[in-house]
Design a protein around this motif. Structure first.
Motif, PDB file in Angstrom:
ATOM      1  N   MET A   1      15.619 -13.146  44.430  1.00  0.00           N
ATOM      2  CA  MET A   1      15.933 -12.467  43.180  1.00  0.00           C
ATOM      3  C   MET A   1      15.648 -10.974  43.320  1.00  0.00           C
ATOM      4  SD  MET A   1      14.510 -13.246  39.326  1.00  0.00           S
ATOM      5  CE  MET A   1      12.869 -12.622  39.676  1.00  0.00           C
ATOM      6  N   THR A   2      16.531 -10.159  42.820  1.00  0.00           N
ATOM      7  CA  THR A   2      16.353  -8.716  42.860  1.00  0.00           C
ATOM      8  C   THR A   2      15.311  -8.302  41.830  1.00  0.00           C
ATOM      9  OG1 THR A   2      18.639  -8.372  43.551  1.00  0.00           O
ATOM     10  CG2 THR A   2      17.496  -6.497  42.581  1.00  0.00           C
ATOM     11  N   PRO A   3      14.234  -7.627  42.237  1.00  0.00           N
ATOM     12  CA  PRO A   3      13.215  -7.242  41.260  1.00  0.00           C
ATOM     13  C   PRO A   3      13.695  -6.098  40.368  1.00  0.00           C
ATOM     14  CG  PRO A   3      12.671  -6.364  43.417  1.00  0.00           C
ATOM     15  CD  PRO A   3      13.866  -7.258  43.622  1.00  0.00           C
ATOM     16  N   ASN A   4      13.197  -6.092  39.153  1.00  0.00           N
ATOM     17  CA  ASN A   4      13.473  -5.020  38.208  1.00  0.00           C
ATOM     18  C   ASN A   4      12.299  -4.054  38.202  1.00  0.00           C
ATOM     19  OD1 ASN A   4      15.951  -6.130  37.353  1.00  0.00           O
ATOM     20  ND2 ASN A   4      14.898  -7.479  35.912  1.00  0.00           N
ATOM     21  N   VAL A   5      12.571  -2.789  38.518  1.00  0.00           N
ATOM     22  CA  VAL A   5      11.522  -1.784  38.612  1.00  0.00           C
ATOM     23  C   VAL A   5      11.750  -0.749  37.511  1.00  0.00           C
ATOM     24  CG1 VAL A   5      10.420  -0.050  40.064  1.00  0.00           C
ATOM     25  CG2 VAL A   5      11.349  -2.143  41.100  1.00  0.00           C
ATOM     26  N   LEU A   6      10.841  -0.717  36.574  1.00  0.00           N
ATOM     27  CA  LEU A   6      10.942   0.211  35.448  1.00  0.00           C
ATOM     28  C   LEU A   6      10.303   1.539  35.810  1.00  0.00           C
ATOM     29  CD1 LEU A   6      11.536   0.783  32.408  1.00  0.00           C
ATOM     30  CD2 LEU A   6       9.189  -0.032  31.962  1.00  0.00           C
ATOM     31  N   PHE A   7      11.053   2.609  35.666  1.00  0.00           N
ATOM     32  CA  PHE A   7      10.486   3.942  35.847  1.00  0.00           C
ATOM     33  C   PHE A   7       9.957   4.391  34.495  1.00  0.00           C
ATOM     34  CE2 PHE A   7      10.273   8.518  36.218  1.00  0.00           C
ATOM     35  CZ  PHE A   7       9.776   8.698  37.494  1.00  0.00           C
ATOM     36  N   ALA A   8       8.659   4.187  34.273  1.00  0.00           N
ATOM     37  CA  ALA A   8       8.033   4.504  32.993  1.00  0.00           C
ATOM     38  C   ALA A   8       7.106   5.705  33.105  1.00  0.00           C
ATOM     39  CB  ALA A   8       7.255   3.295  32.482  1.00  0.00           C
ATOM     40  N   ALA A   9       7.279   6.503  34.162  1.00  0.00           N
ATOM     41  CA  ALA A   9       6.546   7.756  34.251  1.00  0.00           C
ATOM     42  C   ALA A   9       7.089   8.715  33.191  1.00  0.00           C
ATOM     43  CB  ALA A   9       6.688   8.351  35.647  1.00  0.00           C
ATOM     44  N   HIS A  10       6.471   9.870  33.084  1.00  0.00           N
ATOM     45  CA  HIS A  10       6.948  10.841  32.097  1.00  0.00           C
ATOM     46  C   HIS A  10       8.444  11.082  32.294  1.00  0.00           C
ATOM     47  CE1 HIS A  10       7.396  14.604  29.865  1.00  0.00           C
ATOM     48  NE2 HIS A  10       6.304  14.237  29.210  1.00  0.00           N
TER      49      HIS A  10
END
Length: 310
Positions: A1-10
């Motif tokens: 499964m392709t992981p979901n990576v959230l860019f939650a930096a500023h």
């Protein structure tokens, strides 16, 4: 499964980090879904900076880790909603910039360069500095950055002493630890470099009592954290001549307020938090490696110890 990576930096960091992150993932043969707007319940990894809008981690029910882009985690480590593994940033690019900055200011004080750079009266006062091997440099904090700085200073020939809260071993460094070891380390510090983390246990490490343990004429260099120093105690030590000079890159309040005495003090050099900055290309590789490890079931790099705060 392709992981979901959230860019939650500023949000201001997205345009800076998107390309380096995608390149770093590709280097490892990964192709995650990377975006700044993934629904919380679908997120596997969170790329983060403590100044980001995200402060409530409870909706991220399937996430495996929070991957910080900063070395410092003091403002989020005690967030009660952050129960996920938290990895701090140990970035080779940031480490190199720190070693360059510290080495430059150590050499500046060692060679007495200020008296030649600022010489309005055109005084001709020959002075031959000691060799580096005859100069004692003490580093408070022997983590990744402190150890790297020690290695560079040793390569320049300096005699290096170090101190850490817990016992550490760095080749070539005379290492002390614990409260008793701090007094010994300070007593030898002709040039003192502060590279401790910001925790309740390290606040005001340099105070009236500990500053008095320094040799008269010592220099203080702080690229670590502002709260490591009691500002009033340092100003007093400078005014009395016990401390000969200080170069400070970090402060309790940033930007440093215009009215702060450090700006006008003749023995203080202020630099605007530039000693070490996370470098997108090298930091992206650290992030990508931790995602790879998470997907492979391997231990994450640089996990924060919640009890110690770093």
């Amino acid at each position: 499964m392709t992981p979901n990576v959230l860019f939650a930096a500023h949000p201001s960091r997205w345009t800076i980090y998107e390309t380096p992150l995608r390149s770093a993932f590709a280097e490892l043969g990964l192709s995650p879904h990377l975006a700044p707007d993934i629904p919380p319940a679908e997120v596997d990894y969170i790329i983060y900076t403590p100044n980001a809008p995200l402060q409530d981690f409870s909706p991220f029910t399937r996430a495996k880790a929070v991957l910080n882009l900063w070395a410092g985690v003091e403002t989020i480590v005690n967030n009660p909603t952050l129960t996920l593994p938290l990895a701090r940033m140990v970035d080779p690019g940031m480490t190199q910039s720190m070693t360059e900055w510290v080495a430059g200011h150590v050499m500046r004080y060692h060679l007495g360069m200020d008296q030649h750079i600022h010489n309005p009266d055109h005084l001709w006062v020959p002075h031959t500095p000691p060799l580096a091997s005859e100069r004692q440099v003490t580093i408070l904090g022997l983590g990744a950055l402190g150890s790297a700085v020690a290695e560079v200073l040793l390569s320049l020939g300096f005699a290096v002493t170090g101190w850490s809260r817990r016992e550490k071993h760095v080749p070539g460094v005379i290492a002390h630890h614990g409260s008793g070891g701090l007094a010994t380390a300070l007593a030898q510090a002709e040039i003192l470099v502060l590279l401790l983390p910001d925790t309740p246990a390290t606040e005001n490490t340099l105070n009236t009592e500990t500053l008095a343990r320094l040799p008269k004429g010592a220099f203080v260099i702080n690229p670590g954290r502002g709260p490591l120093i009691d500002d009033e105690a340092l100003l007093d030590a400078l005014d009395r001549g016990h401390v000969a000079g200080a170069t400070l890159d970090v402060f309790r309040t940033e930007p440093l307020p215009q009215a702060h005495p450090f700006w006008a003090h003749p023995k203080v050099t202020v630099t605007p938090h530039v000693a070490a900055e996370t470098r997108p290309t090298t930091a992206a590789r650290v992030i990508a490696e931790n995602v790879r490890r998470g997907e492979a079931g391997e231990p994450f790099l640089h996990l924060v110890d919640r009890r110690s705060g770093y």
